[in-house]
Structure formats: structure tokens, C-alpha cells
Write an enzyme that holds these catalytic residues in place. Structure first.
Site, mmCIF file in Angstrom:
data_model
loop_
_atom_site.group_PDB
_atom_site.id
_atom_site.type_symbol
_atom_site.label_atom_id
_atom_site.label_comp_id
_atom_site.label_asym_id
_atom_site.label_seq_id
_atom_site.Cartn_x
_atom_site.Cartn_y
_atom_site.Cartn_z
ATOM 1 N N ARG A 109 -4.475 -97.273 66.357
ATOM 2 C CA ARG A 109 -5.362 -98.079 65.513
ATOM 3 C C ARG A 109 -4.781 -98.424 64.146
ATOM 4 N NH1 ARG A 109 -10.667 -94.783 65.584
ATOM 5 N NH2 ARG A 109 -9.401 -93.167 66.556
ATOM 6 N N ALA A 152 22.101 -115.628 12.279
ATOM 7 C CA ALA A 152 21.309 -116.102 13.413
ATOM 8 C C ALA A 152 22.137 -117.051 14.267
ATOM 9 C CB ALA A 152 20.049 -116.800 12.920
ATOM 10 N N ALA A 170 14.858 -111.522 17.276
ATOM 11 C CA ALA A 170 14.349 -112.150 18.496
ATOM 12 C C ALA A 170 15.455 -112.947 19.183
ATOM 13 C CB ALA A 170 13.188 -113.075 18.155
ATOM 14 N N ALA A 227 1.695 -83.523 65.114
ATOM 15 C CA ALA A 227 2.033 -84.841 64.574
ATOM 16 C C ALA A 227 2.680 -85.722 65.627
ATOM 17 C CB ALA A 227 2.979 -84.676 63.380
HETATM 18 C C1 UD1 Z 1 -9.684 -83.139 67.884
HETATM 19 C C2 UD1 Z 1 -10.484 -81.956 68.386
HETATM 20 C C3 UD1 Z 1 -11.944 -82.139 68.008
HETATM 21 C C4 UD1 Z 1 -12.065 -82.320 66.506
HETATM 22 C C5 UD1 Z 1 -11.193 -83.478 66.040
HETATM 23 C C6 UD1 Z 1 -11.196 -83.571 64.543
HETATM 24 C C7 UD1 Z 1 -9.363 -81.244 70.430
HETATM 25 C C8 UD1 Z 1 -9.397 -81.263 71.919
HETATM 26 N N1 UD1 Z 1 -10.347 -81.891 69.814
HETATM 27 O O1 UD1 Z 1 -10.179 -84.278 68.589
HETATM 28 O O2 UD1 Z 1 -12.706 -81.026 68.419
HETATM 29 O O3 UD1 Z 1 -13.412 -82.532 66.154
HETATM 30 O O4 UD1 Z 1 -9.838 -83.279 66.473
HETATM 31 O O5 UD1 Z 1 -10.538 -84.737 64.168
HETATM 32 O O6 UD1 Z 1 -8.475 -80.652 69.865
HETATM 33 N N2 UD1 Z 1 -1.939 -84.545 69.004
HETATM 34 C C9 UD1 Z 1 -0.648 -84.247 69.378
HETATM 35 N N3 UD1 Z 1 -0.359 -84.168 70.702
HETATM 36 C C10 UD1 Z 1 -1.285 -84.369 71.658
HETATM 37 C C11 UD1 Z 1 -2.592 -84.681 71.260
HETATM 38 C C12 UD1 Z 1 -2.898 -84.760 69.910
HETATM 39 O O7 UD1 Z 1 0.224 -84.056 68.539
HETATM 40 O O8 UD1 Z 1 -0.927 -84.262 72.832
HETATM 41 C C13 UD1 Z 1 -2.256 -84.663 67.578
HETATM 42 C C14 UD1 Z 1 -2.659 -86.091 67.244
HETATM 43 O O9 UD1 Z 1 -1.548 -86.818 66.769
HETATM 44 C C15 UD1 Z 1 -3.698 -85.909 66.172
HETATM 45 C C16 UD1 Z 1 -4.284 -84.541 66.441
HETATM 46 O O10 UD1 Z 1 -3.388 -83.883 67.296
HETATM 47 O O11 UD1 Z 1 -3.114 -85.866 64.897
HETATM 48 C C17 UD1 Z 1 -5.668 -84.628 67.053
HETATM 49 O O12 UD1 Z 1 -5.592 -85.236 68.299
HETATM 50 P P1 UD1 Z 1 -6.694 -86.203 68.855
HETATM 51 O O13 UD1 Z 1 -6.377 -86.515 70.252
HETATM 52 O O14 UD1 Z 1 -6.897 -87.332 67.924
HETATM 53 O O15 UD1 Z 1 -7.962 -85.260 68.824
HETATM 54 P P2 UD1 Z 1 -9.435 -85.706 68.608
HETATM 55 O O16 UD1 Z 1 -9.902 -86.434 69.831
HETATM 56 O O17 UD1 Z 1 -9.615 -86.356 67.313
#
Ligand code: UD1
Ligand code: CA
Length: 452
Positions: free
Chosen positions: A15, A420, A377, A9
Site C-alpha cells: 500500500r 568600488a 555590496a 521487516a
Molecule cells: C499483526 C498481528 C496482529 C496485530 C497487528 C498489529 C499476527 C498474526 N498478527 O497483524 O495481532 O494486531 O500485527 O499491527 O502477528 N512480517 C514479516 N514476515 C511475515 C509476515 C509479516 O516480516 O511473514 C512483518 C511485516 O512486514 C509487518 C509485521 O510483520 O511489519 C506484521 O505483519 P502483518 O502481516 O502486517 O500483520 P498484521 O496482519 O498487521
């Protein structure tokens, strides 16, 4: 086997275009991360580790709990790096990885996944997608055995044609995790430490990667923007509506019903369109709720009726009681059995006895109203002197004439009546009539002023 759960998290959620950290954005009035933590709890883990980064302080503050341990990932270097931050706190022999922005995964799905994981085997949750753009793809050999995951940005054209996507959710043997994470490299298209590279390492180490398939795309959907957040909200509400209908509730339109909390329902409950239930709501058998009602932290006893456009917060309706249309019941409003509150009546911290009535246009605050008492009322309990609140007590079978001002603190005995338009400032004995208004006089032959 013991279980540790790691929830990622730390991401920013650019976005969302929001000052609020992404994982705190709500689905059904509850932060996405809180949904994930609640789901995790149902799996009875030894410990829940939440990896936080962006907005860490706020996330920690909002979701602090005894069984949750927060781990800071100061820099977001990838999902593998994120899990590595939790590693020093992991003790269990099975580790489940979840995501703070993927709120609606079913417990049954995760149980199925966990059943696949053991010392020789990884459990990987995959999903079949119509459009897999952006997802990591599952690479299988000719026999269908999983070999690796390739990220969309690193994938060849042929690999991009694969429709089986990685949800990111996986269950791994805890003892191996440290070794694998330690060997991750960031030489890839995004320069990140990919958790997904663990799959190929496990295969190389002779482990089997067993897959579990998500029921549908929605249960593994993450919210990256407010459009996906809205999709998750609708999906949640559809599920909630279906669950209520299977429990014996008629929803006149399941697409126009919102649950933002928890509700327990009896049988043969009828809910009209655009009803919002918030907080903790109890609805007993045969209750009817009209259109456009908001009902928060309230109890509706058997056969109670809430008519259109009523707003209830911290209220209780007794058996067969009814309120509305346009009733406002604020905290501490309690209607006895068969009591009736009509349109434009506001109650706050007011208890009405069995069969008591306030049909129209009244404010009843800090009041105790006896059984069968009838409030005319325009009646107002003047409960506030500008500094303190005071109480009004009315006995049974009292009759309050229309447009009476009842100035608290004051007590009206059983069977008392007010004329009233009276302003009642003194206690009224049982059975007495209180008239607190100027006596009418008629001026015969009165000439109206004329214009000069
Ligand atoms: C990741 C997966 C991908 C999968 C997809 C599904 C990897 C490398 N890829 O890609 O295979 O299909 O999820 O949605 O794992 N996060 C951290 N710290 C970090 C990076 C990410 O806490 O350093 C958390 C982000 O907040 C997010 C989640 O991990 O909630 C996924 O990270 P994100 O970079 O969005 O991965 P995707 O590119 O979506
Ligand atoms: Ca993502």
C-alpha cells in the site's frame, strides 16, 4: 537476564505504492527501521536480529551495523514463521519482538514490557483502540486473565467487539520459543503462521501472560500507507517540539517546527514558524531563529541571530553574530563573534573574523576575512578558475568597495581599501588603496544617437 531482539521487516508494504522497501520509508528523515534499531539499542540487547525479505539487499546495505544481524525470510509465511527464521541465532533467555514499520514506540514502554517477562511469564503489549478493525483481539477470561489472541479475520462478531488490540510487540522466555514456534499451524483465515498463537500455547503450558498497555495508539502504530506515514511524522514532530519546549525553547508555533536529526539547545532560545533543523545542530542560549529557516549540521553560539529565510549547512555563527534575511551559509562558513552577514550573501568555506561585515549581495568562497573588515555590496571572491579553487585572504580592518571582484589567489593586507568596481588581481599591501578600474572620462556635449 540477557536479551535478544528480533525485528520483523520482511513484508512488502504494497500500500505504500513504492519502489522503496516499506521499512526504509523515513520518519523525520530517518528510515522507520533505523528508528526501531535505535530504540532496540537503548535496551542494551545481546544481539539485534532483523528479519528481511522484500528489498532485502537494499535494507541490509542501508542499515548494516556491527550489532545488527540480518536474517533472510525468503517467503513471507506469517509473523510466526518470520520469528522462526531468527531462531537459530537466538541465545538469550529473554526475546523481544519488534516491527520495522512501527517506529515510535517509547523505550520506557518497552522497559515496562520487559520487566513483565521471565521464565514463567510472557509480556504482551496491548493497546486500547477506538476502532480496533484489523487488529488481533486480546481474549481474557472472566477474571481478566489473558487466554489467547484472535486475529481480526478469524474473530467472531462478539470477539470483534473487543477494543483491546494486540500491538504485536511481545517479550517471551527464549528457552520456550523454539518449542512454541515449531508447533504453529497455518490453518486459519489467512493461511499464515501466526506469532499470536504462541499466547494460547504459553497459557496451556501454565505460563502467565502479563500485559503492558501502550500510552497511546500512535506509539504502536505501524505505517502501512503514506497516510499513516504522515500521521507518524506529525506525532514525531509533536514529541520533538514538546521536548524542546520543556528544555527552555520558545516555539512560536509547535505545529510548524520540524526536526530531522538531533539538536542540543540552551535556554531562552526563540524559534519562529516553519523552521527545519536537520542533521546535528547545536543551539546555545539566547539564540533567535526567524521564520522559514533551514539549519543543517550547524552551530549557533550564544545570542546568535538567524533572520528569516536563511539557509545554513555546515555553518557556525559565533556569539552574537547574525545572518539574513535570505543568507546562504554553505559548508565551512564560519562567522566570528558579532560578525554580520546580510541579505543575499552566500558564504562557502569562508571564515569571517570578529565584527566583520558583509551586508548585502556578495559571494565569499574559500576566503579568510579579518576582524572588522567590511565587504561592500556586490563583492565576489573569484575563487574558481574553471579547474581549481583558490584562496582569498583579507587582513583586519580591510574595506572592500562595492562591486569589487577579488580574483584569487590574492592577499589584501590589514587596513587595505579597494575602490568600488575594482577587479583586484594582485596582492594589496597593508593600508594601501587598490583601484583596478578604468578611469572615468566625461565627454562634454555628447549627442545621443537618433532613430533613422
Ligand atoms: C499483526 C498481528 C496482529 C496485530 C497487528 C498489529 C499476527 C498474526 N498478527 O497483524 O495481532 O494486531 O500485527 O499491527 O502477528 N512480517 C514479516 N514476515 C511475515 C509476515 C509479516 O516480516 O511473514 C512483518 C511485516 O512486514 C509487518 C509485521 O510483520 O511489519 C506484521 O505483519 P502483518 O502481516 O502486517 O500483520 P498484521 O496482519 O498487521
Ligand atoms: Ca500490519
Amino acid at each position: 537476564m540477557s536479551l535478544d531482539i528480533v525485528i520483523l521487516a520482511a513484508g512488502q508494504g504494497t500500500r505504500m505504492r513504492s519502489a522503496l522497501p516499506k521499512v526504509l520509508h523515513p520518519v523525520a528523515a530517518k528510515p522507520m527501521l533505523a528508528h526501531v534499531i535505535d530504540t532496540a539499542r537503548q535496551l542494551a540487547p545481546r544481539k539485534i536480529h532483523v528479519v528481511i525479505g522484500h528489498g532485502a539487499e537494499l535494507v541490509r546495505e542501508r542499515l548494516a551495523a556491527d550489532d545488527v544481524d540480518f536474517v533472510l525470510q525468503a517467503e513471507q509465511l506469517g509473523t510466526g514463521h518470520a520469528v522462526a527464521q531468527a531462531l537459530p541465532h537466538i541465545e538469550a533467555d529473554k526475546v523481544l519482538i519488534l516491527y520495522g514499520d512501527v517506529p515510535l514506540t517509547r523505550v520506557e514502554t518497552l522497559q515496562g514490557l520487559l520487566a513483565q517477562a521471565n521464565e514463567q511469564q510472557l509480556g504482551l503489549l496491548t493497546v486500547n483502540l477506538v476502532d480496533p478493525t484489523g487488529y488481533g483481539r486480546i481474549l481474557r477470561d472472566a477474571n481478566g486473565v489473558v487466554q489467547a489472541i484472535v486475529e481480526h479475520k478469524d474473530a467472531s462478531e462478539a470477539q470483534r467487539a473487543i477494543r483491546e488490540g494486540n500491538t504485536g510487540i511481545l517479550a517471551v522466555p527464549g528457552k520456550r520459543l523454539g518449542d512454541w514456534l515449531g508447533r504453529l499451524s497455518n490453518s486459519n483465515a489467512q493461511g499464515e503462521y501466526y506469532l499470536t498463537d504462541v499466547i494460547a500455547m504459553a497459557v496451556a503450558d501454565g505460563l502467565v501472560v502479563a500485559t503492558e498497555t501502550a500510552q497511546d495508539e500512535m506509539e504502536v502504530l505501524g505505517a502501512n500507507d503514506r497516510i499513516q506515514l504522515a500521521q507518524l511524522e506529525r506525532y514525531y514532530q509533536q514529541r520533538a517540539a514538546r521536548s524542546l519546549m520543556t528544555q527552555g525553547v520558545t516555539l512560536l508555533d509547535p505545529a510548524r517546527f520540524d526536526l530531522r536529526g538531533e539538536v542540543t539547545v540552551g535556554r531562552d532560545v526563540l524559534i519562529d514558524v516553519n523552521v527545519i533543523l536537520e542533521g546535528q545542530v547545536v543551539i546555545e542560549d539566547n539564540v533567535q531563529i526567524g521564520p522559514n529557516c533551514v539549519i543543517k549540521n550547524s552551530i549557533l553560539r550564544k545570542g546568535a541571530i538567524v533572520k528569516a529565510n536563511s539557509h545554513l549547512d555546515g555553518a557556525e555563527l559565533g556569539e552574537g553574530a547574525d545572518c539574513g534575511p535570505f543568507a546562504r551559509l554553505r559548508p565551512g562558513a564560519k562567522l566570528g563573534a558579532k560578525a554580520h552577514v546580510g541579505n543575499f550573501v552566500e558564504l562557502k568555506n569562508a571564515v569571517m573574523g570578529e565584527g566583520a561585515k558583509a551586508g548585502h549581495l556578495a559571494y565569499l568562497g574559500d576566503a579568510e576575512i579579518g576582524a572588522r573588515t567590511n565587504i561592500g555590496a556586490g563583492t565576489i571572491t573569484c575563487n574558481y578558475d574553471g579547474a581549481n579553487k583558490h584562496k582569498t585572504v583579507m587582513g583586519e580592518d580591510v574595506f572592500i568597495g562595492s562591486n569589487s571582484s577579488i580574483v584569487a589567489p590574492v592577499t589584501l593586507g590589514a587596513g587595505a581599501t579597494t575602490g568600488a568596481g575594482s577587479t583586484v588581481t594582485q596582492d594589496v599591501p597593508d593600508g594601501a588603496l587598490a583601484v583596478g578600474r578604468a578611469k572615468q572620462r566625461n565627454i562634454e556635449g555628447w549627442k545621443r544617437p537618433t532613430k533613422k
